[in-house]
Design a protein around this motif. Structure first.
Motif, short mmCIF file in Angstrom:
data_model
loop_
_atom_site.label_atom_id
_atom_site.label_comp_id
_atom_site.label_asym_id
_atom_site.label_seq_id
_atom_site.Cartn_x
_atom_site.Cartn_y
_atom_site.Cartn_z
N ASN A 36 10.17 -4.44 -6.01
CA ASN A 36 11.44 -4.70 -5.36
C ASN A 36 12.14 -3.41 -4.97
O ASN A 36 11.92 -2.36 -5.57
N TYR A 37 13.01 -3.53 -3.98
CA TYR A 37 13.85 -2.43 -3.52
C TYR A 37 13.05 -1.24 -3.02
O TYR A 37 13.42 -0.10 -3.24
N ASN A 38 11.93 -1.49 -2.37
CA ASN A 38 11.12 -0.44 -1.77
C ASN A 38 11.39 -0.36 -0.28
O ASN A 38 11.66 -1.36 0.36
N VAL A 39 11.30 0.87 0.26
CA VAL A 39 11.37 1.07 1.70
C VAL A 39 10.08 1.78 2.08
O VAL A 39 9.78 2.86 1.57
N ILE A 40 9.29 1.15 2.96
CA ILE A 40 8.00 1.71 3.36
C ILE A 40 7.96 1.78 4.87
O ILE A 40 7.99 0.75 5.54
N ILE A 41 7.93 2.99 5.40
CA ILE A 41 7.83 3.21 6.84
C ILE A 41 6.57 4.03 7.04
O ILE A 41 6.53 5.21 6.74
N ASN A 42 5.52 3.37 7.50
CA ASN A 42 4.20 3.95 7.45
C ASN A 42 3.34 3.35 8.56
O ASN A 42 3.20 2.14 8.62
N PRO A 43 2.77 4.17 9.42
CA PRO A 43 1.99 3.61 10.53
C PRO A 43 0.61 3.09 10.14
O PRO A 43 -0.03 2.39 10.91
N LEU A 44 0.14 3.43 8.95
CA LEU A 44 -1.18 2.98 8.50
C LEU A 44 -1.03 2.12 7.26
O LEU A 44 -0.04 2.19 6.57
N PRO A 45 -2.03 1.32 6.94
CA PRO A 45 -1.94 0.47 5.76
C PRO A 45 -1.69 1.27 4.50
O PRO A 45 -2.24 2.34 4.30
N GLY A 46 -0.87 0.77 3.66
CA GLY A 46 -0.53 1.40 2.40
C GLY A 46 0.65 0.64 1.86
O GLY A 46 1.17 -0.22 2.52
N PRO A 47 1.07 0.84 0.73
CA PRO A 47 0.41 1.48 -0.40
C PRO A 47 -0.61 0.56 -1.07
O PRO A 47 -1.03 -0.41 -0.47
N SER A 48 -0.92 0.85 -2.31
CA SER A 48 -1.96 0.17 -3.07
C SER A 48 -1.84 -1.36 -3.02
O SER A 48 -0.77 -1.92 -2.93
N LEU A 49 -3.00 -2.02 -3.14
CA LEU A 49 -3.04 -3.48 -3.18
C LEU A 49 -2.33 -4.05 -4.40
O LEU A 49 -1.98 -5.22 -4.42
#
Length: 104
Positions: A36-49
């Motif tokens: 929760n409360y994550n911000v992910i701005i990333n052009p490729l797949p990520g983070p971990s499964l």
């Protein structure tokens, strides 16, 4: 011009993916169990499964890619914090910063 910018902003917001209850993901998320409360701005797949970490900010291609249970991390830049799995309270800024950090 103003109308074009408004349409672009709406398109960007519509392409965002929200997971769990409070995450903002602007990428192709891999995690099937996001924290929760994550911000992910990333052009490729990520983070971990298996990312269950919370309150992380991951920006840049593959930033925080291996993060699983690490909380309160800020990783910004190409592959910053790439191998971090459980480390928390880290700040990595710049390309490859904290690349080999795993648990600290």
């Amino acid at each position: 011009m103003k109308r074009l910018l408004t349409l672009a902003a709406v398109a960007l917001l519509c392409s965002a993916t929200l997971h769990a209850q409070t995450n903002l993901v602007l990428s192709a998320p891999n995690s099937t169990t996001p924290g929760n409360y994550n911000v992910i701005i990333n052009p490729l797949p990520g983070p971990s499964l298996t990312m269950t970490g919370s309150q992380n900010v991951l920006t840049g291609s593959q930033a925080g890619y291996s993060n699983q249970t690490g909380d309160w991390n800020t990783m910004s830049g190409y592959v910053s914090g790439y191998f971090n799995t459980t480390g928390g309270y880290n700040t990595f800024t710049g390309g490859a910063s904290g690349y080999n950090n795993r648990t600290g």
